[in-house]
Motif scaffolding. Structure first.
Motif, PDB file in Angstrom:
ATOM      1  N   ALA A  66       0.837  -1.206   0.000  1.00  0.00           N
ATOM      2  CA  ALA A  66       0.000   0.000   0.000  1.00  0.00           C
ATOM      3  C   ALA A  66       0.870   1.254   0.000  1.00  0.00           C
ATOM      4  O   ALA A  66       0.593   2.210  -0.724  1.00  0.00           O
ATOM      5  N   LEU A  67       1.936   1.254   0.802  1.00  0.00           N
ATOM      6  CA  LEU A  67       2.860   2.394   0.815  1.00  0.00           C
ATOM      7  C   LEU A  67       3.483   2.597  -0.565  1.00  0.00           C
ATOM      8  O   LEU A  67       3.596   3.727  -1.047  1.00  0.00           O
ATOM      9  N   LEU A  68       3.894   1.512  -1.196  1.00  0.00           N
ATOM     10  CA  LEU A  68       4.528   1.603  -2.518  1.00  0.00           C
ATOM     11  C   LEU A  68       3.565   2.128  -3.575  1.00  0.00           C
ATOM     12  O   LEU A  68       3.995   2.685  -4.585  1.00  0.00           O
ATOM     13  N   ASP A  69       2.251   1.986  -3.335  1.00  0.00           N
ATOM     14  CA  ASP A  69       1.236   2.471  -4.275  1.00  0.00           C
ATOM     15  C   ASP A  69       0.783   3.903  -3.952  1.00  0.00           C
ATOM     16  O   ASP A  69      -0.158   4.400  -4.555  1.00  0.00           O
ATOM     17  N   GLY A  70       1.441   4.552  -2.998  1.00  0.00           N
ATOM     18  CA  GLY A  70       1.136   5.947  -2.726  1.00  0.00           C
ATOM     19  C   GLY A  70       0.247   6.216  -1.534  1.00  0.00           C
ATOM     20  O   GLY A  70      -0.064   7.371  -1.244  1.00  0.00           O
ATOM     21  N   TRP A  71      -0.197   5.185  -0.827  1.00  0.00           N
ATOM     22  CA  TRP A  71      -0.988   5.401   0.386  1.00  0.00           C
ATOM     23  C   TRP A  71      -0.068   5.903   1.484  1.00  0.00           C
ATOM     24  O   TRP A  71       1.070   5.455   1.613  1.00  0.00           O
ATOM     25  N   ARG A  72      -0.570   6.826   2.301  1.00  0.00           N
ATOM     26  CA  ARG A  72       0.195   7.371   3.418  1.00  0.00           C
ATOM     27  C   ARG A  72      -0.259   6.707   4.705  1.00  0.00           C
ATOM     28  O   ARG A  72      -1.459   6.670   4.996  1.00  0.00           O
ATOM     29  N   LEU A  73       0.686   6.180   5.476  1.00  0.00           N
ATOM     30  CA  LEU A  73       0.363   5.561   6.755  1.00  0.00           C
ATOM     31  C   LEU A  73       0.110   6.662   7.779  1.00  0.00           C
ATOM     32  O   LEU A  73       0.950   7.539   7.977  1.00  0.00           O
ATOM     33  N   ILE A  74      -1.074   6.650   8.403  1.00  0.00           N
ATOM     34  CA  ILE A  74      -1.367   7.688   9.389  1.00  0.00           C
ATOM     35  C   ILE A  74      -1.514   7.133  10.802  1.00  0.00           C
ATOM     36  O   ILE A  74      -1.449   7.888  11.754  1.00  0.00           O
ATOM     37  N   GLN A  75      -1.692   5.827  10.947  1.00  0.00           N
ATOM     38  CA  GLN A  75      -1.795   5.269  12.292  1.00  0.00           C
ATOM     39  C   GLN A  75      -1.534   3.777  12.269  1.00  0.00           C
ATOM     40  O   GLN A  75      -1.970   3.073  11.372  1.00  0.00           O
ATOM     41  N   ALA A  76      -0.819   3.315  13.282  1.00  0.00           N
ATOM     42  CA  ALA A  76      -0.621   1.885  13.519  1.00  0.00           C
ATOM     43  C   ALA A  76      -1.077   1.610  14.944  1.00  0.00           C
ATOM     44  O   ALA A  76      -0.939   2.463  15.824  1.00  0.00           O
ATOM     45  N   SER A  77      -1.627   0.436  15.182  1.00  0.00           N
ATOM     46  CA  SER A  77      -2.141   0.130  16.513  1.00  0.00           C
ATOM     47  C   SER A  77      -0.995  -0.102  17.493  1.00  0.00           C
ATOM     48  O   SER A  77       0.101  -0.513  17.116  1.00  0.00           O
ATOM     49  N   GLN A  78      -1.278   0.175  18.758  1.00  0.00           N
ATOM     50  CA  GLN A  78      -0.307  -0.068  19.813  1.00  0.00           C
ATOM     51  C   GLN A  78      -0.044  -1.555  19.945  1.00  0.00           C
ATOM     52  O   GLN A  78      -0.949  -2.376  19.754  1.00  0.00           O
ATOM     53  N   LEU A  79       1.176  -1.898  20.319  1.00  0.00           N
ATOM     54  CA  LEU A  79       1.514  -3.285  20.617  1.00  0.00           C
ATOM     55  C   LEU A  79       1.338  -3.500  22.112  1.00  0.00           C
ATOM     56  O   LEU A  79       2.097  -2.984  22.924  1.00  0.00           O
ATOM     57  N   ILE A  80       0.278  -4.212  22.465  1.00  0.00           N
ATOM     58  CA  ILE A  80      -0.038  -4.460  23.863  1.00  0.00           C
ATOM     59  C   ILE A  80       0.053  -5.963  24.106  1.00  0.00           C
ATOM     60  O   ILE A  80      -0.670  -6.740  23.486  1.00  0.00           O
ATOM     61  N   PRO A  81       0.942  -6.391  25.002  1.00  0.00           N
ATOM     62  CA  PRO A  81       1.065  -7.830  25.256  1.00  0.00           C
ATOM     63  C   PRO A  81      -0.173  -8.374  25.961  1.00  0.00           C
ATOM     64  O   PRO A  81      -0.831  -7.649  26.717  1.00  0.00           O
ATOM     65  N   PRO A  82      -0.514  -9.638  25.718  1.00  0.00           N
ATOM     66  CA  PRO A  82      -1.666 -10.228  26.405  1.00  0.00           C
ATOM     67  C   PRO A  82      -1.366 -10.427  27.891  1.00  0.00           C
ATOM     68  O   PRO A  82      -0.210 -10.549  28.298  1.00  0.00           O
ATOM     69  N   HIS A  83      -2.424 -10.448  28.694  1.00  0.00           N
ATOM     70  CA  HIS A  83      -2.267 -10.749  30.111  1.00  0.00           C
ATOM     71  C   HIS A  83      -1.819 -12.200  30.254  1.00  0.00           C
ATOM     72  O   HIS A  83      -2.234 -13.062  29.459  1.00  0.00           O
ATOM     73  N   PRO A  84      -0.992 -12.500  31.235  1.00  0.00           N
ATOM     74  CA  PRO A  84      -0.554 -13.883  31.448  1.00  0.00           C
ATOM     75  C   PRO A  84      -1.744 -14.839  31.536  1.00  0.00           C
ATOM     76  O   PRO A  84      -2.738 -14.554  32.195  1.00  0.00           O
ATOM     77  N   GLY A  85      -1.639 -15.945  30.827  1.00  0.00           N
ATOM     78  CA  GLY A  85      -2.709 -16.936  30.797  1.00  0.00           C
ATOM     79  C   GLY A  85      -3.716 -16.710  29.682  1.00  0.00           C
ATOM     80  O   GLY A  85      -4.590 -17.542  29.450  1.00  0.00           O
ATOM     81  N   HIS A  86      -3.619 -15.581  28.949  1.00  0.00           N
ATOM     82  CA  HIS A  86      -4.565 -15.261  27.879  1.00  0.00           C
ATOM     83  C   HIS A  86      -3.869 -15.153  26.522  1.00  0.00           C
ATOM     84  O   HIS A  86      -4.400 -14.540  25.596  1.00  0.00           O
ATOM     85  N   GLU A  87      -2.690 -15.737  26.395  1.00  0.00           N
ATOM     86  CA  GLU A  87      -1.910 -15.630  25.159  1.00  0.00           C
ATOM     87  C   GLU A  87      -2.616 -16.236  23.951  1.00  0.00           C
ATOM     88  O   GLU A  87      -2.365 -15.827  22.817  1.00  0.00           O
ATOM     89  N   TYR A  88      -3.498 -17.190  24.157  1.00  0.00           N
ATOM     90  CA  TYR A  88      -4.140 -17.883  23.034  1.00  0.00           C
ATOM     91  C   TYR A  88      -5.629 -17.608  22.925  1.00  0.00           C
ATOM     92  O   TYR A  88      -6.345 -18.281  22.196  1.00  0.00           O
ATOM     93  N   ASP A  89      -6.124 -16.603  23.642  1.00  0.00           N
ATOM     94  CA  ASP A  89      -7.534 -16.218  23.535  1.00  0.00           C
ATOM     95  C   ASP A  89      -7.804 -15.605  22.153  1.00  0.00           C
ATOM     96  O   ASP A  89      -6.958 -14.904  21.597  1.00  0.00           O
ATOM     97  N   THR A  90      -8.987 -15.858  21.633  1.00  0.00           N
ATOM     98  CA  THR A  90      -9.409 -15.244  20.374  1.00  0.00           C
ATOM     99  C   THR A  90     -10.074 -13.907  20.689  1.00  0.00           C
ATOM    100  O   THR A  90     -10.854 -13.802  21.632  1.00  0.00           O
ATOM    101  N   SER A  91      -9.747 -12.892  19.888  1.00  0.00           N
ATOM    102  CA  SER A  91     -10.264 -11.560  20.147  1.00  0.00           C
ATOM    103  C   SER A  91     -10.305 -10.778  18.844  1.00  0.00           C
ATOM    104  O   SER A  91     -10.325 -11.362  17.761  1.00  0.00           O
ATOM    105  N   PHE A  92     -10.260  -9.462  18.920  1.00  0.00           N
ATOM    106  CA  PHE A  92     -10.266  -8.590  17.753  1.00  0.00           C
ATOM    107  C   PHE A  92      -8.947  -8.732  16.982  1.00  0.00           C
ATOM    108  O   PHE A  92      -7.965  -9.256  17.499  1.00  0.00           O
ATOM    109  N   LEU A  93      -8.941  -8.245  15.751  1.00  0.00           N
ATOM    110  CA  LEU A  93      -7.706  -8.212  14.965  1.00  0.00           C
ATOM    111  C   LEU A  93      -6.880  -7.029  15.461  1.00  0.00           C
ATOM    112  O   LEU A  93      -7.297  -5.883  15.352  1.00  0.00           O
ATOM    113  N   LYS A  94      -5.723  -7.305  16.029  1.00  0.00           N
ATOM    114  CA  LYS A  94      -5.021  -6.244  16.748  1.00  0.00           C
ATOM    115  C   LYS A  94      -3.946  -5.510  15.962  1.00  0.00           C
ATOM    116  O   LYS A  94      -3.448  -4.499  16.424  1.00  0.00           O
TER     117      LYS A  94
END
Length: 96
Positions: free
Chosen positions: A49-77
């Motif tokens: 997308a960047l190579l096609d001229g789209w400008r990146l305006i936001q990336a999501s924060q990298l938040i580690p999962p709480h211990p014991g919840h590493e394999y829970d299914t949730s939103f696309l992060k």
């Protein structure tokens, strides 16, 4: 100026990771809003997308999962938000 917005969900936090979900919204009125429901994504990676001229305006924060919840299914992060601006000249809309 009119704005197009592209939201890409990637397989991980790297911009060259595979696109696993997407949505796009066209403020120019040339196309209707679309979502990634079973179609091919508009780009294979965020870097494409960047190579096609789209400008990146936001990336999501990298938040580690709480211990014991590493394999829970949730939103696309790994969400990346891109934009393209288009300038209106009279009735015609052109890329800026």
């Amino acid at each position: 100026m009119r704005q197009q917005v592209l939201i890409l969900f990637l397989a991980n936090s790297a911009l060259d990771a595979e696109v696993i979900g997407w949505s796009s919204y066209d403020g120019t009125g040339r196309t209707r809003p679309t979502t990634g429901d079973g179609d091919e994504p508009p780009y294979g990676t965020g870097l494409d997308a960047l190579l096609d001229g789209w400008r990146l305006i936001q990336a999501s924060q990298l938040i580690p999962p709480h211990p014991g919840h590493e394999y829970d299914t949730s939103f696309l992060k790994h969400e990346f938000i891109f934009e393209k601006l288009h300038e209106e000249k009279g009735a015609a809309v052109t890329d800026a």
